[in-house]
Design a protein around this motif. Structure first.
Motif, PDB file in Angstrom:
ATOM      1  N   GLU A   1       0.470   9.146  -6.827  1.00  0.00           N
ATOM      2  CA  GLU A   1      -0.823   8.726  -6.282  1.00  0.00           C
ATOM      3  C   GLU A   1      -1.666  10.000  -6.210  1.00  0.00           C
TER       4      GLU A   1
ATOM      5  N   GLN B   1      10.692  12.219   0.680  1.00  0.00           N
ATOM      6  CA  GLN B   1      11.543  11.511   1.657  1.00  0.00           C
ATOM      7  C   GLN B   1      12.825  11.011   0.987  1.00  0.00           C
TER       8      GLN B   1
ATOM      9  N   GLU C   1       1.068  12.731  -4.022  1.00  0.00           N
ATOM     10  CA  GLU C   1       2.474  12.411  -3.746  1.00  0.00           C
ATOM     11  C   GLU C   1       2.995  11.406  -4.766  1.00  0.00           C
TER      12      GLU C   1
ATOM     13  N   PHE D   1       5.420   8.182  -5.184  1.00  0.00           N
ATOM     14  CA  PHE D   1       5.948   7.122  -4.317  1.00  0.00           C
ATOM     15  C   PHE D   1       6.968   6.285  -5.078  1.00  0.00           C
TER      16      PHE D   1
ATOM     17  N   THR E   1      -4.606  10.871  -5.411  1.00  0.00           N
ATOM     18  CA  THR E   1      -5.516  11.225  -4.295  1.00  0.00           C
ATOM     19  C   THR E   1      -4.771  11.911  -3.148  1.00  0.00           C
ATOM     20  N   VAL E   2      -3.496  11.563  -2.976  1.00  0.00           N
ATOM     21  CA  VAL E   2      -2.751  12.266  -1.910  1.00  0.00           C
ATOM     22  C   VAL E   2      -1.749  13.249  -2.515  1.00  0.00           C
TER      23      VAL E   2
ATOM     24  N   THR F   1       8.166   8.236  -0.054  1.00  0.00           N
ATOM     25  CA  THR F   1       7.735   9.279  -0.993  1.00  0.00           C
ATOM     26  C   THR F   1       8.953   9.895  -1.680  1.00  0.00           C
TER      27      THR F   1
ATOM     28  N   PRO G   1       0.847  -1.206   0.000  1.00  0.00           N
ATOM     29  CA  PRO G   1       0.000   0.000   0.000  1.00  0.00           C
ATOM     30  C   PRO G   1       0.878   1.251   0.000  1.00  0.00           C
ATOM     31  N   PHE G   2       0.373   2.342  -0.600  1.00  0.00           N
ATOM     32  CA  PHE G   2       1.264   3.489  -0.798  1.00  0.00           C
ATOM     33  C   PHE G   2       1.756   4.049   0.533  1.00  0.00           C
ATOM     34  N   HIS G   3       0.941   3.949   1.627  1.00  0.00           N
ATOM     35  CA  HIS G   3       1.402   4.600   2.868  1.00  0.00           C
ATOM     36  C   HIS G   3       2.569   3.845   3.515  1.00  0.00           C
ATOM     37  N   LYS G   4       2.940   2.683   2.897  1.00  0.00           N
ATOM     38  CA  LYS G   4       4.139   2.002   3.411  1.00  0.00           C
ATOM     39  C   LYS G   4       5.350   2.278   2.519  1.00  0.00           C
ATOM     40  N   ARG G   5       5.114   3.044   1.435  1.00  0.00           N
ATOM     41  CA  ARG G   5       6.216   3.304   0.502  1.00  0.00           C
ATOM     42  C   ARG G   5       6.945   4.590   0.871  1.00  0.00           C
TER      43      ARG G   5
END
Ligand code: AHG
Ligand code: MN
Ligand code: MN
Length: 337
Positions: free
Chosen positions: A183, A11, A188, A190, A185-186, A8, A2-6
């Motif tokens: 992505e 970062q 960002e 990734f 929707t956010v 950015t 999932p993108f929130h584990k990737r």
């Protein structure tokens, strides 16, 4: 994953900066300004049929090409972001007649093709953005053309964005090639393609074969040899040509391939521009283990003479470009065929 584990892109840039002792943070901020403009271009490109931004402006650019509305939008977004950054000293764009000094106190030179593959816009085919960043030659001296006409080997960063089925940003600062997917929707990018290396063997051949009779002897001899390979194995080197350099380049980077835009009898220098199309992609393909040549020398070794200088361009998988260079060398040294 999932993108929130990737990781950015922000970062990744911050981590790269921490590893560079001499980093001042300026360069990372410059990249962020380009990324902001790219997000706006993504927004418009993915809705072009709705936002009434399709079609032509009715004017022609310095290249003599019809300018599309999205060309102008993309150009204006990059100029505005880079101007507001206060970090870029001078800009060179495919869509501007000459280079533009935007911040005399800036330390960087940014060259770009704001919208690559313009003929694809109105038919919803892939398009791109290509950028190339240099340090100005001497911050204590006024900007001159020499700051803009630096050989590709002196690039600080080179990258492209592919607005395709997904929007990817791929770039290098000389420590390998990394790809990031947007992505939306956010908002960002990734990390999705870490440390890209291009396959040694090519799977695809990208060329506008319509001009074959006009190509130099070396190119025709190479294409004859490819025909002979196809006679043995039709899958040897599949033709794929999208009409947007960034799209053909990206597919070949990932899958292995060779892209050729040679010169012709009428236009010996070909169509593609050295400073903001060939140089950035040449550095990326070399960093990914491939090669990039104008037929006589590595693209990155060329000393540019003009901002909008064109060059023949052959780049991609090392083994395939070397096969092409064999025919170039034969022509160059008048060796018997
Ligand atoms: P641009 O839209 O920035 O002018 O670039 C178009 C270039 C390149 O993207 C593509 O590979 C090439 O033009 C295609 O040229 P042909 O239409 O002559 O094949
Ligand atoms: Mn282009
Ligand atoms: Mn363009």
């Amino acid at each position: 994953m999932p993108f929130h584990k990737r990781v950015t892109l922000q970062q990744f840039i911050a981590e790269t900066e921490r590893q560079a002792p001499e980093a001042t943070g300026e360069f990372s901020q410059l990249l962020r300004e380009i990324i902001l403009a790219v997000k706006y271009i993504h927004y418009e490109t993915s809705r072009a049929g709705i936002n009434q931004i399709l079609g032509r402006t009715g004017s022609r650019n310095v290249q003599g090409e019809e300018v599309q509305k999205l060309d102008v939008f993309a150009h204006e977004q990059l100029v505005r972001s880079l101007q507001l950054s206060g970090l870029a000293a001078v800009l060179g764009s495919e869509e501007a007649d000459d280079y533009e000094v935007v911040n005399p106190a800036g330390r960087y030179v940014v060259l770009f093709d704001p919208l690559d593959g313009s003929s694809n816009i109105d038919v919803s085919m892939p398009v791109g953005t290509i950028f190339s960043i240099y340090r100005r030659l001497d911050p204590d001296r006024p900007i001159t053309e020499a700051d803009v006409l630096q050989p590709g080997r002196r690039q600080l960063a080179a990258g492209y964005v592919l607005y395709g089925t997904s929007t990817l940003l791929v770039y290098t600062t000389g420590h390998g090639v990394n790809g990031f997917t947007l992505e939306p929707t956010v908002g960002e990018f990734f990390l999705t393609h870490p440390q890209l290396q291009t396959p040694e063997q090519a799977r695809y051949l990208s060329i506008n074969a319509a001009a074959r009779s006009q190509f130099p002897e070396a190119v025709r001899a190479y294409l004859d040899e490819v025909d002979a390979r196809h006679a043995e194995n039709p899958d040897a080197l599949k033709p794929r040509y999208v009409g947007a350099l960034v799209a053909d380049f990206h597919r070949n980077l990932l899958e292995g391939g060779i892209f050729l835009y040679p010169g012709t009898v009428a236009k010996p220098a070909g169509k593609l521009r050295l400073l903001y199309e060939a140089n950035p992609l040449a550095w990326i393909i070399e960093q990914a283990g491939g090669l990039a040549t104008d037929g006589q020398q590595p693209i990155l070794d060329r000393q540019p003479q003009k901002l909008h200088e064109r060059t023949p361009l052959v780049l991609g998988s090392k083994a395939e470009v070397e096969r092409f260079l064999y025919f170039s060398a034969r022509e160059l040294h008048n060796m018997p065929y």
